[in-house]
Design an enzyme around this catalytic site. Sequence first.
Site, PDB file in Angstrom:
ATOM      1  CG  ASP A   1      79.082  55.296  42.241  1.00  9.07           C
ATOM      2  OD1 ASP A   1      78.877  55.437  43.454  1.00  9.07           O
ATOM      3  OD2 ASP A   1      78.468  54.493  41.519  1.00  9.07           O
TER       4      ASP A   1
HETATM    5  N1  LIG Z   1      78.798  55.731  31.906  1.00  9.67           N
HETATM    6  C1  LIG Z   1      78.815  54.425  31.718  1.00  9.67           C
HETATM    7  O1  LIG Z   1      79.232  53.919  30.706  1.00  9.67           O
HETATM    8  C2  LIG Z   1      78.303  53.544  32.776  1.00  9.67           C
HETATM    9  C3  LIG Z   1      77.601  52.379  32.439  1.00  9.67           C
HETATM   10  C4  LIG Z   1      77.136  51.568  33.476  1.00  9.67           C
HETATM   11  C5  LIG Z   1      77.425  51.913  34.795  1.00  9.67           C
HETATM   12  N2  LIG Z   1      78.095  53.067  35.087  1.00  9.67           N
HETATM   13  C6  LIG Z   1      78.367  53.415  36.489  1.00  9.67           C
HETATM   14  O2  LIG Z   1      77.436  54.424  36.851  1.00  9.67           O
HETATM   15  C7  LIG Z   1      78.027  55.260  37.833  1.00  9.67           C
HETATM   16  C8  LIG Z   1      77.935  56.656  37.333  1.00  9.67           C
HETATM   17  O3  LIG Z   1      78.222  57.557  38.379  1.00  9.67           O
HETATM   18  P1  LIG Z   1      77.343  58.821  38.649  1.00  9.67           P
HETATM   19  O4  LIG Z   1      78.083  59.588  39.666  1.00  9.67           O
HETATM   20  O5  LIG Z   1      76.997  59.498  37.375  1.00  9.67           O
HETATM   21  O6  LIG Z   1      75.969  58.251  39.189  1.00  9.67           O
HETATM   22  P2  LIG Z   1      75.712  57.386  40.520  1.00  9.67           P
HETATM   23  O7  LIG Z   1      76.953  57.130  41.267  1.00  9.67           O
HETATM   24  O8  LIG Z   1      74.915  56.227  40.062  1.00  9.67           O
HETATM   25  O9  LIG Z   1      74.885  58.344  41.391  1.00  9.67           O
HETATM   26  C9  LIG Z   1      73.725  58.925  40.920  1.00  9.67           C
HETATM   27  C10 LIG Z   1      73.114  59.682  42.047  1.00  9.67           C
HETATM   28  O10 LIG Z   1      72.087  60.498  41.522  1.00  9.67           O
HETATM   29  C11 LIG Z   1      71.101  60.621  42.518  1.00  9.67           C
HETATM   30  N3  LIG Z   1      69.814  60.829  41.845  1.00  9.67           N
HETATM   31  C12 LIG Z   1      69.019  59.911  41.273  1.00  9.67           C
HETATM   32  N4  LIG Z   1      67.926  60.477  40.769  1.00  9.67           N
HETATM   33  C13 LIG Z   1      68.015  61.808  41.043  1.00  9.67           C
HETATM   34  C14 LIG Z   1      67.175  62.905  40.788  1.00  9.67           C
HETATM   35  N5  LIG Z   1      66.013  62.785  40.137  1.00  9.67           N
HETATM   36  N6  LIG Z   1      67.581  64.122  41.218  1.00  9.67           N
HETATM   37  C15 LIG Z   1      68.746  64.268  41.888  1.00  9.67           C
HETATM   38  N7  LIG Z   1      69.562  63.238  42.157  1.00  9.67           N
HETATM   39  C16 LIG Z   1      69.205  62.024  41.736  1.00  9.67           C
HETATM   40  C17 LIG Z   1      71.129  59.365  43.333  1.00  9.67           C
HETATM   41  O11 LIG Z   1      71.040  59.687  44.704  1.00  9.67           O
HETATM   42  P3  LIG Z   1      69.613  59.753  45.392  1.00  9.67           P
HETATM   43  O12 LIG Z   1      68.951  58.466  45.135  1.00  9.67           O
HETATM   44  O13 LIG Z   1      69.912  60.056  46.821  1.00  9.67           O
HETATM   45  O14 LIG Z   1      68.910  60.907  44.713  1.00  9.67           O
HETATM   46  C18 LIG Z   1      72.509  58.778  43.080  1.00  9.67           C
HETATM   47  O15 LIG Z   1      73.331  58.763  44.222  1.00  9.67           O
HETATM   48  C19 LIG Z   1      79.449  54.806  38.030  1.00  9.67           C
HETATM   49  O16 LIG Z   1      79.547  53.946  39.138  1.00  9.67           O
HETATM   50  C20 LIG Z   1      79.711  54.040  36.763  1.00  9.67           C
HETATM   51  O17 LIG Z   1      80.703  53.048  36.928  1.00  9.67           O
HETATM   52  C21 LIG Z   1      78.521  53.883  34.099  1.00  9.67           C
END
Ligand SMILES: NC(=O)c1ccc[n+]([C@@H]2O[C@H](COP(=O)([O-])OP(=O)(O)OC[C@H]3O[C@@H](n4cnc5c(N)ncnc54)[C@H](OP(=O)(O)O)[C@@H]3O)[C@@H](O)[C@H]2O)c1
Lengths: 464, 464, 112, 112
Positions: B391
Amino acid sequence: MQTNILSICYLIGSVSFIIGLKMLSNPATARRGNLVSAAGMGIAIFGTLFLYQPAGTQFNNYGWIVGAMIIGTLIGAISARKVKMTAMPEMVSIFNGMGGLCAALISIVEFGRIAQDNADMHVLSILAGMIIGSVSFAGSMIAYGKLSGKIKDHAFPGQHIFNLVVLFVIVLLGALIILGDNASSIFIFGGILILSLSYGVLFVLPIGGADMPVVISLLNSFTGIATACAGFLYNNPVMLTGGILVGSAGAILTILMCKAMNRSLKNVLIGSFGGAKAASGAAVGEQGNYREISLSDAAMVMAYAHKVIIVPGYGLAVAQAQHTCHELEKSLRKNGVEVKYAIHPVAGRMPGHMNVLLAEADVSYDDLLELEPANEEFGSADVVLILGANDVVNPAAENDPSSPIYGMPVLQVWKAKTVIINKRSMRPGYAGIDNQLFFQPNSSMLFGDAKDVLQQLINQVKDI
Amino acid sequence: MQTNILSICYLIGSVSFIIGLKMLSNPATARRGNLVSAAGMGIAIFGTLFLYQPAGTQFNNYGWIVGAMIIGTLIGAISARKVKMTAMPEMVSIFNGMGGLCAALISIVEFGRIAQDNADMHVLSILAGMIIGSVSFAGSMIAYGKLSGKIKDHAFPGQHIFNLVVLFVIVLLGALIILGDNASSIFIFGGILILSLSYGVLFVLPIGGADMPVVISLLNSFTGIATACAGFLYNNPVMLTGGILVGSAGAILTILMCKAMNRSLKNVLIGSFGGAKAASGAAVGEQGNYREISLSDAAMVMAYAHKVIIVPGYGLAVAQAQHTCHELEKSLRKNGVEVKYAIHPVAGRMPGHMNVLLAEADVSYDDLLELEPANEEFGSADVVLILGANDVVNPAAENDPSSPIYGMPVLQVWKAKTVIINKRSMRPGYAGIDNQLFFQPNSSMLFGDAKDVLQQLINQVKDI
Amino acid sequence: MQTLLDFIQNNIELFYVVILSVFLGIEVISRVPSVLHTPLMSGANAIHGVIIIGSIIVMGEASPDNYLVLTLGFIAVIVGTLNVVGGFVVTDRMLEMFKTGKKGASKQIKEN
Amino acid sequence: MQTLLDFIQNNIELFYVVILSVFLGIEVISRVPSVLHTPLMSGANAIHGVIIIGSIIVMGEASPDNYLVLTLGFIAVIVGTLNVVGGFVVTDRMLEMFKTGKKGASKQIKEN
Ligand SMILES: NC(=O)c1ccc[n+]([C@@H]2O[C@H](COP(=O)([O-])OP(=O)(O)OC[C@H]3O[C@@H](n4cnc5c(N)ncnc54)[C@H](OP(=O)(O)O)[C@@H]3O)[C@@H](O)[C@H]2O)c1
Ligand SMILES: NC(=O)c1ccc[n+]([C@@H]2O[C@H](COP(=O)([O-])OP(=O)(O)OC[C@H]3O[C@@H](n4cnc5c(N)ncnc54)[C@H](OP(=O)(O)O)[C@@H]3O)[C@@H](O)[C@H]2O)c1
């Protein structure tokens, strides 16, 4: 029941002061913020008038109170409505003094009432309210006098020491009242009153007239504290919170104002530069060569420019040339010239001075550039016309670490193709320092009073 | 005298909480701010221990109290020291729950004491403290379970309505206690206790595991309010101010956390997207064509690059590949490649998640780029390696107004020459939406678990 | 209604303390950079551990033979201490990681 | 010393109100753009006009034949009203000029 409702009125009042102040510190909500505070104030005042129950006796003298309020409202509203935009700081100073006077008067009455009993700490509140209120009253009156030009700077050698001694005697006498017997205390009280008023005068008198906005802000904070003392005395929470809020906000505001001019509060109060001293002292430094430009040339350059940026400064306010300036702007526009104003945040002698000044002459707010956008636009300007500004266009603030204004953000007018500077002479401005801008190759001077010069420019432009 | 000094201890405590919180909100002073609060807390606690004088009786059970404090200190300090960096949010959740439990226990004891007399408003404080404390305790335990993967998301149809009904019954029973007779109240009280605990469970259970940081922050605010209730009960100002400060600061913090993810609190609590639902629902949208890159090609491209920027995301944390990532960084550096990390503020599942993760692997803080500097540097990078982020690198946030993340600032990785994306599949991330980045001409996918892939990349780079 | 009004009246200063604290909490926090959200949450979490004072008072006022209260109070003191000590220590550990972050830190200071 | 401690003790809640207000005043103001300094000063100036409540109380409690107090109180009410009414009106007039300042205003909002 009545008292309960009054308490809630006071609570509402306090909250509205907090919210009001908060809103006042954001341009988008400032005006509504002022109304919020005013509404809260109204609730607190009318609550007191109708619901306050004195212990023991009943509430007397309604007629007198309402009469006084009507008189005060009339005078206050009319004078506040009539005052000229540019005289507003004077007005604020007077109103602040009135608050101080009110606090002092309350303390005087309460001292007479309480002198009989000996409620130590109440006497302390009363004394503090009286002293601070009086200082604020006297100081504000002097500040008013200075702003309106009625009083000049006065200082005698060793005045700072003398002031400190006066302050010390006031504290000493205060301690005497609290610790001593009650017989003579009324006289000592009178003595303190007189000394406090004198201190207010002595405190403000030596400070340069240009620093009055800072001083008023400080005295404003004082009046807040005096109000809080009265709040303590009456155990009245709305006076207490209101007073303390203003006291602390006022103190911070004072510091922020000093910072915006890149000075310290101590520097303002003791006055290492600025005001009278500077004007006499640093008059003529080492000079380079400057060019003069004739009125007709200046008019010509501007009339054929694509973009002219006007930089107003204190001199424009002195000359009261805002209307004439607006006239020039209009004639230039008729010639197809794009005209803008670059407003430095501390141009003039109070924050927002230039905004007030130009608003009075109906200059459109959309033509005003703030510091940063202005600095981006100078590069594309053909002509910058500086009207009675000096320190706010001084390159030393950027390139001379030894300069007292070093570090202050300035308007980078030198980026423009041509810079025309109107002032009456080569004398320095508020900071009392030379300005290398005047000696740069693309600068030229256009001497004379801003109003006269502008009038003549208009005539010339019309003739073209 | 003793009571006087205790009052001053409490005053110091309150002020230190304010100053501590203030300092905590600035990176430069945060750590000292925490110590300031801790010092104030110490003064307040030991002041109570040595100076508190119960009305009527004397202060009993020193031994038990000190014993309990020692036990608590040992458990608290050791578990807090031992916990892995990445498990810290779980820890915070537990500690928060303990605070809630403490508030609930106090209320239970005090209810037993006060049930005899009928001091209406005190009963209100007790009830509120008990209810809020229990909700916070039960909710925090569930949040802990979810974060540590022990509890899965559960929801049944109409749960929101059901929750509201439970809440309503709690309020109703509470009113019954305040208005009703005292005979049966102890049973009603027990009922409320059980219902409150259940409500805490029901409240947190349906919320997506990824949203737990927001939930913990909210429960944190709840515990603050429960503390303030106890402060009201004991007329204890340090508990009151401390509790209210945390209550209001926690509420604001919750909102800020939601904002940083570009969501509303309601959205988080009711869960319109995210968590379990998203993973199942929006799995495969309309797709374009994406390119895959082989491990050896990827290693080659990076080894011969001038500058590689690594973008870590939630997947890196899932794979616990931070150490391996640091290894790859080191081998690339050996090949003369400049390596940096671009940290998005909400990458991962808690604010600062990536900072914590990389710090654990000893990645130098100086190599971390924040959002804005990173976006300036992408243009000059040869390769961007995205490790389990999705994301936070989604261009839809900038160019697709209909996207749920539209408006969230993202890392503009597409400015780089080559973008290599490591994830296990084409499944979406937290927001449950597709990512056009994967289909751009300069992007290529490198499928696999982050840890495995990184390990193989290291081997390949070493072979070059 | 009358009871409520009386209650407010008798505790009016407490109400002021509450209201001022609410505003203060909001003002103090409202411009925190997002990387500090987690430590701040944790630090605030430690602060509400001040609830432990209530449990100390409960224990101190309990008569030494009231075993029910003693047990509840004992647990309350333990969990309260856990909240305080654990909270501050965890926060400190989190913030430790920012200590070398001069670059990031100074940048964010300017932003404030 | 003892007197002072007792005094603090008896007015402890007032002290809290004072301290919290001090912090609140500081927090609320500390990020104001400089063009608002003057109106803010003026608005704060109007707020301390709440001192007028003190003068109303003085008048209300004075016996109707105590002419000295009545005179002083009368003046106090007048000057207090001046402070309040004048202060708010002047502030409003100052702020009136910013009303069209959409451009400048919105810019400064973002800065906060
Ligand atoms: N930081 C905060 O405070 C917080 C709190 C709550 C929510 N969030 C939200 O969390 C999101 C964070 O974004 P992000 O880009 O860090 O994460 P993300 O958008 O959730 O994407 C994580 C990606 O990692 C991949 N993944 C999962 N396990 C893996 C593994 N073992 N090896 C390789 N890839 C793996 C997944 O794809 P696959 O399944 O295809 O592997 C997934 O698409 C944002 O939408 C944010 O709003 C953030
Ligand atoms: N805005 C605030 O809040 C505030 C408050 C206090 C102090 N200050 C300080 O005030 C200064 C403001 O800078 P500024 O550039 O506006 O003013 P300035 O540096 O004080 O310069 C004003 C210039 O106007 C000229 N002048 C005076 N009367 C004139 C007239 N009738 N016609 C034409 N020119 C005239 C003067 O030169 P001649 O004598 O040669 O004509 C003088 O050099 C800064 O140093 C600032 O720190 C600001």
